[in-house]
Write an enzyme that holds these catalytic residues in place. Structure first.
Site, PDB file in Angstrom:
ATOM      1  CD1 TRP A  13      -1.723   7.667  -0.880  1.00  0.00           C
ATOM      2  CD2 TRP A  13      -1.711  10.057  -1.697  1.00  0.00           C
ATOM      3  NE1 TRP A  13      -2.858   7.942  -0.909  1.00  0.00           N
ATOM      4  CE2 TRP A  13      -3.376   9.427  -1.479  1.00  0.00           C
ATOM      5  CE3 TRP A  13      -1.412  10.789  -2.752  1.00  0.00           C
ATOM      6  CZ2 TRP A  13      -3.847   9.880  -1.876  1.00  0.00           C
ATOM      7  CZ3 TRP A  13      -2.737  11.415  -2.949  1.00  0.00           C
ATOM      8  CH2 TRP A  13      -4.223  10.747  -2.048  1.00  0.00           C
ATOM      9  CE1 TYR A  28      -3.688   2.199   0.725  1.00  0.00           C
ATOM     10  CE2 TYR A  28      -2.223   3.709   2.142  1.00  0.00           C
ATOM     11  CZ  TYR A  28      -3.570   3.488   1.630  1.00  0.00           C
ATOM     12  OH  TYR A  28      -4.234   4.380   1.230  1.00  0.00           O
TER      13      TYR A  28
HETATM   14  P1  PGD Z   1       3.112   7.973   1.902  1.00  0.00           P
HETATM   15  O1  PGD Z   1       4.494   8.977   2.806  1.00  0.00           O
HETATM   16  O2  PGD Z   1       2.666   8.847   0.902  1.00  0.00           O
HETATM   17  O3  PGD Z   1       2.266   7.476   3.078  1.00  0.00           O
HETATM   18  O4  PGD Z   1       0.912   5.759   3.837  1.00  0.00           O
HETATM   19  P2  PGD Z   1       1.919   5.755   2.516  1.00  0.00           P
HETATM   20  O5  PGD Z   1       2.493   4.838   2.487  1.00  0.00           O
HETATM   21  O6  PGD Z   1       1.200   6.258   1.149  1.00  0.00           O
HETATM   22  O7  PGD Z   1       4.304   6.723   1.242  1.00  0.00           O
HETATM   23  C1  PGD Z   1       4.768   6.681   0.081  1.00  0.00           C
HETATM   24  C2  PGD Z   1       6.218   6.373  -0.159  1.00  0.00           C
HETATM   25  O8  PGD Z   1       6.418   6.033  -1.284  1.00  0.00           O
HETATM   26  C3  PGD Z   1       7.347   7.006  -0.061  1.00  0.00           C
HETATM   27  O9  PGD Z   1       8.145   6.523   0.703  1.00  0.00           O
HETATM   28  C4  PGD Z   1       8.213   7.814  -1.177  1.00  0.00           C
HETATM   29  O10 PGD Z   1       9.923   7.874  -1.049  1.00  0.00           O
HETATM   30  C5  PGD Z   1       8.016   6.817  -2.180  1.00  0.00           C
HETATM   31  N1  PGD Z   1       7.924   6.475  -3.854  1.00  0.00           N
HETATM   32  C6  PGD Z   1       6.867   7.864  -4.020  1.00  0.00           C
HETATM   33  N2  PGD Z   1       7.453   7.683  -5.469  1.00  0.00           N
HETATM   34  C7  PGD Z   1       8.172   6.280  -5.758  1.00  0.00           C
HETATM   35  C8  PGD Z   1       8.113   5.357  -6.783  1.00  0.00           C
HETATM   36  O11 PGD Z   1       7.733   6.186  -8.121  1.00  0.00           O
HETATM   37  N3  PGD Z   1       8.845   3.879  -6.184  1.00  0.00           N
HETATM   38  C9  PGD Z   1       8.977   3.751  -5.511  1.00  0.00           C
HETATM   39  N4  PGD Z   1       9.580   2.461  -4.951  1.00  0.00           N
HETATM   40  N5  PGD Z   1       8.563   4.973  -4.547  1.00  0.00           N
HETATM   41  C10 PGD Z   1       8.245   5.965  -4.497  1.00  0.00           C
HETATM   42  C11 PGD Z   1      -0.479   7.068   4.008  1.00  0.00           C
HETATM   43  C12 PGD Z   1      -1.319   6.742   4.438  1.00  0.00           C
HETATM   44  O12 PGD Z   1      -1.140   6.843   6.004  1.00  0.00           O
HETATM   45  C13 PGD Z   1      -2.959   7.651   3.995  1.00  0.00           C
HETATM   46  S1  PGD Z   1      -2.884   7.572   2.450  1.00  0.00           S
HETATM   47  C14 PGD Z   1      -3.750   7.930   4.890  1.00  0.00           C
HETATM   48  S2  PGD Z   1      -5.355   8.035   5.158  1.00  0.00           S
HETATM   49  C15 PGD Z   1      -3.155   6.665   6.480  1.00  0.00           C
HETATM   50  N6  PGD Z   1      -3.653   8.332   7.663  1.00  0.00           N
HETATM   51  C16 PGD Z   1      -3.578   8.349   9.032  1.00  0.00           C
HETATM   52  C17 PGD Z   1      -4.018   9.040   9.843  1.00  0.00           C
HETATM   53  O13 PGD Z   1      -4.913  10.024   9.618  1.00  0.00           O
HETATM   54  N7  PGD Z   1      -3.549   8.886  11.157  1.00  0.00           N
HETATM   55  C18 PGD Z   1      -2.581   8.048  11.222  1.00  0.00           C
HETATM   56  N8  PGD Z   1      -2.323   7.985  12.837  1.00  0.00           N
HETATM   57  N9  PGD Z   1      -1.667   6.737  10.656  1.00  0.00           N
HETATM   58  C19 PGD Z   1      -2.257   7.390   9.235  1.00  0.00           C
HETATM   59  N10 PGD Z   1      -1.707   6.722   8.432  1.00  0.00           N
HETATM   60  C20 PGD Z   1      -2.302   6.573   6.825  1.00  0.00           C
END
Ligand code: PGD
Length: 790
Positions: free
Chosen positions: A121, A119
């Site tokens: 973004w 999972y």
């Molecule tokens: P990101 O920080 O977006 O978080 O959780 P998610 O895991 O989506 O992580 C994306 C990662 O992908 C980053 O490390 C980035 O460097 C990497 N990345 C970006 N582009 C690429 C690529 O092209 N290739 C590769 N290999 N890596 C890449 C998000 C999730 O967290 C979500 S959606 C929600 S809504 C939740 N919200 C909460 C919340 O409200 N409260 C708490 N306590 N916890 C939450 N967690 C959830």
């Protein structure tokens, strides 16, 4: 230097690009880049300023790295993950090891042993989308255990189909921003519509429109009521009346309003009879005939911490005008998170306005930059992912449960399922050590698989807990097509900078692995990335031609840099049709109507999600025995300065830190009671863990509430300790890892009880942005290791 690098160096003008936080152009500069928002964007996101730091930050992963213990001792469960050393290997050797491990696990355990839920973004771009790439690869390799639903909307996406229809019926498809601006008279915003969330939209946007529409609505006289413990969950320009509700009690307030409406005879009996089922059973509960407790305003006020008179007044204001009930995603990201979404819908039904322009119920309006906008009339490019050979899945937020309890049963949406026994975890484009709850428990879970493989561009905590870490390019280093279903701009994302060190595209890494597994022809279909872009552009182009519209060929589109796609006229979606004719356009629920009481859910027999919406107090709340010693509610919400954990080292994110720590907001009363001053370093703690943060004293919160956003990179003071202190401010060391209910098993990370104290000891340094040292013995003999392009 390869050919692409040479091509990049000849580009002198700004190149078009896109991100989840908006379309932009890039001008390469010595040692970096300059970013300019898209000229069409009326309200560009400040998150764009995080991008330049990513080009060459020290947190970038420079070369393939393997965990020492895994390399020395081979695959197996290992508590050293997250605390072990790393050694670098040349790409071919790292890929050989990864391919051999995939072969071994598929041979010994089959696809049921491989978790590819992965999972996250990731980044914008329709081809290099990390989830599409890994799923295409793992489907070809034999299949994988997947995850369903999202951390964003885990509870809503399961409850809504039972009671009204797919999430899209009430999210972004029934009430538009334009309608809100021109038709609504009163907006009851449960959880608000914080503009910080509207900064971000999956796949990007060319126009951030929420602020402008809220302003127009206000100028027209729309009355906004913000129901949230945080005053800035609606922008000041709405002039909203703030009802600083106690966290997690919105359902009680909604019941109090519904009770007032019913007992004063102001409910829309005609709507309830014609368009809904189950009102009589629900009314029995509302009036207290089933449990002896009428859900009146006085009862609700006690629970919510709001005056009963205000609740009665709010109920009376909501009738006789075009009233819109909105419900933010944050409300359902908590224990029993199904209830506020369901009850919000029921309250809108009681008011009888569902399906009317600007009225009724809107879920998640404003939660991303592309909700509430007209949908595209043509399909977007997308990479075919193939078919998974197995159906095994988990609800996404049950990852730690799955790893810790292989073979155990669990409930989900009326089914009894079993956790698979995962041997290999493959994560690309996500950061579970950001997004999951109770990180100390997650660390124990990550010790269980035999192998963990991560691709990322930066040294996230998830990469540090992996065995094989493969450096991925960032989006600026590759070509792609940017687009989102809620925005009309298709962007030809040109490559803006050369690749960092030895980073490779995820696609290229999977192509190399596929070659080692004999799957390369099927994976690449003989196409280069550029040829793939041309290929996946074709369905969009064909659909444009079918509509008789201008449809440049791929080369022309690439040269133009962007293309405006047509949108469909806004028609209010299926709920408007349903309102016009509930028989001909019945809903896809078992009854074809809005289910106020749902027979299917009643039949599941879940105490934590009964057959109609109900007030179910959280099992752990300040003041409860379960949270003794933790008198404050922590709201761990979405950050305003970055997307999740992405680019936490960027300029916008760093500017908000306090002595390098994530800011925690605290009310002056609570701060004074603890001797905390603005700018102090504080320690937040509960039974699960502890973290440091920088105190910001603020009256924008209800007393008894503190707010620490998600996304500060996890930074344990002592990685070898069982429950280390996160010195940076990641709230997920404190949050609880339970599902919303047996129905949806969604993420509950939004709320958790904590205590907070001033931290008077020497403040440990922030180390999460420093890469782990490369401990390979021959590192100095082998400095080049550049096999870029492989
Ligand atoms: P990101 O920080 O977006 O978080 O959780 P998610 O895991 O989506 O992580 C994306 C990662 O992908 C980053 O490390 C980035 O460097 C990497 N990345 C970006 N582009 C690429 C690529 O092209 N290739 C590769 N290999 N890596 C890449 C998000 C999730 O967290 C979500 S959606 C929600 S809504 C939740 N919200 C909460 C919340 O409200 N409260 C708490 N306590 N916890 C939450 N967690 C959830």
């Amino acid at each position: 230097m390869n050919d692409l690098d040479r091509e990049y160096l000849t580009i002198e003008q700004c190149v078009p690009h896109s991100s989840h936080w908006g379309a932009f152009s890039v001008r390469p500069r010595a040692g970096g880049v300059e970013i300019a928002p898209h000229p069409r964007d009326p309200d560009p996101s400040p998150l764009l300023a995080n991008i330049p730091a990513a080009v060459a930050h020290r947190a970038r992963i420079a070369r393939p790295m393997i965990r020492r213990g895994w390399l020395d001792d081979g695959p197996g469960p290992d508590r050293r993950r997250g605390r072990d050393e790393f050694v670098s290997l040349a790409w071919p050797r790292a890929l050989d090891l990864a391919a051999a491990e995939l072969r071994r696990v598929y041979a010994q355990s089959g696809p049921q042993g491989v978790f590819g839920g992965s999972y996250g973004w990731a980044s914008a771009g329709r081809f290099h989308d990390a989830q599409s790439q890994i799923h295409r690869f793992l489907n070809l390799a034999g299949g994988y255990v997947r995850s369903v639903n999202s951390y964003s909307s885990g509870a809503a996406s399961v409850i809504l189909p039972h009671v009204v229809g797919p999430q899209g019926f009430v999210a972004g498809n029934n009430v538009s921003w334009d309608e809100l601006a021109t038709e609504s008279a009163l907006v009851l915003a449960f959880g608000g519509m914080a503009l910080k969330n509207n900064d971000v939209g999956g796949g990007g946007t060319s126009r951030h429109v929420a602020r402008g529409n809220l302003r127009i609505a206000r100028e027209r006289g729309v009355e906004f009521h913000l129901i949230s413990p945080l005053r800035d969950d609606l922008p000041a320009e709405t002039g909203a009346i703030w009802h600083p509700i106690r966290p997690g009690t919105d359902v009680a307030l909604m019941l109090g309003i519904a009770h007032t409406l019913m007992t004063e005879g102001r409910h829309d009996r005609g709507f309830l009879d014609r368009y809904c089922v189950g009102w009589p059973e629900f009314a029995v509960y509302l009036l207290g005939h089933s449990d002896g407790q009428p859900k009146d305003a006085a009862w609700a006020g006690e629970i919510c911490g709001l005056p009963a008179d205000d609740i009665v007044a709010l109920a009376r204001r909501a009738v006789g005008r075009r009233t819109l009930i909105t419900c933010s995603q944050s409300l359902q990201r908590a224990e029993r998170g199904e209830q506020p979404v369901w009850m919000g819908l029921v309250l809108a039904a009681v008011l009888g306005q569902i399906g009317l322009p600007g009225g009724g119920f809107a879920y998640a309006l404003g939660s991303t930059s592309n909700t509430g906008k007209p949908p595209l009339a043509v399909p977007l490019p997308s990479l075919p992912q193939g078919r998974n050979s197995i159906g095994d899945f988990i609800p996404v937020a049950r990852i730690a449960d799955m790893l810790l309890n292989p073979g155990a049963g669990f409930d989900y949406n009326g089914r009894r399922l079993t956790y698979p026994d995962i041997r290999l975890l493959y994560w690309v484009g996500g950061n579970p050590f950001h997004h999951h709850q109770d990180l100390n428990r997650l660390r124990r879970a990550f010790a269980r698989p035999e192998t963990v493989i991560v691709h990322d561009s930066v040294w996230t905590a998830s990469a540090r807990h992996a065995d094989i870490v493969l450096p991925a390019t960032i989006t600026l280093e590759r070509e792609d097509i940017g687009g989102s279903a809620g925005d009309p701009l298709l962007v030809a994302m040109h490559r803006a900078v050369p690749r960092f060190a030895e980073a490779r595209d995820d696609h290229e890494i999977f192509a190399e692995l596929a070659e080692r597994l004999g799957l390369e022809p099927a994976f690449t279909e003989g196409r280069s990335p550029r040829a793939w872009l041309a290929q996946i552009y074709q369905p969009t182009r064909r659909a444009l031609l079918d509509r008789g519209l201008d449809a440049p060929d791929f080369e022309r589109f690439w040269e133009l840099g962007e293309l405006i796609l047509p949108t469909l006229p806004w028609d209010g979606g299926p709920l408007r049709d349903f309102r016009h004719n509930p028989d001909a356009a019945s809903l896809p629920t078992p009854s074809g109507r809005i289910e106020i009481t749902a027979a299917a859910i009643t039949a599941f027999g879940y105490a934590d999600c009964p057959g109609h919406p109900a007030w179910l107090p959280p099992s752990e709340a300040p003041g409860s025995a379960a949270a003794a010693g933790y008198p404050l509610w922590l709201i761990a919400n979405q950050p305003a300065t970055r997307l999740h954990s992405q680019l936490d080292f960027g300029a916008t994110s760093q500017a908000a830190k306090i002595k390098g720590r994530e800011p925690v907001r605290i009310h002056p009363h609570d701060a004074a009671a603890r001797g905390i001053r603005d700018g102090d370093i504080v320690r937040l703690y509960n039974d699960r863990g502890a973290c440091l943060a920088g105190a910001v004293i603020s009256e924008a919160l209800r007393p008894g509430v503190v707010q620490l956003s998600t996304g500060a990179w996890y930074d344990p003071d002592d990685p070898a300790a069982e429950n280390p202190l996160c010195v940076h401010g990641n709230p997920n060391v404190l949050t609880r890892d339970i599902g919303t209910s047996r129905l949806a098993q969604g993420c509950t990370g939004q709320l958790t009880p904590v205590e907070i104290e001033r931290f008077d000891r020497p403040v440990p340094p922030i180390r999460c942005f420093d890469p782990p040292p490369d401990r390979s013995a021959n590192r100095s003999e082998n400095p080049g290791q550049t096999e870029r392009g492989g």
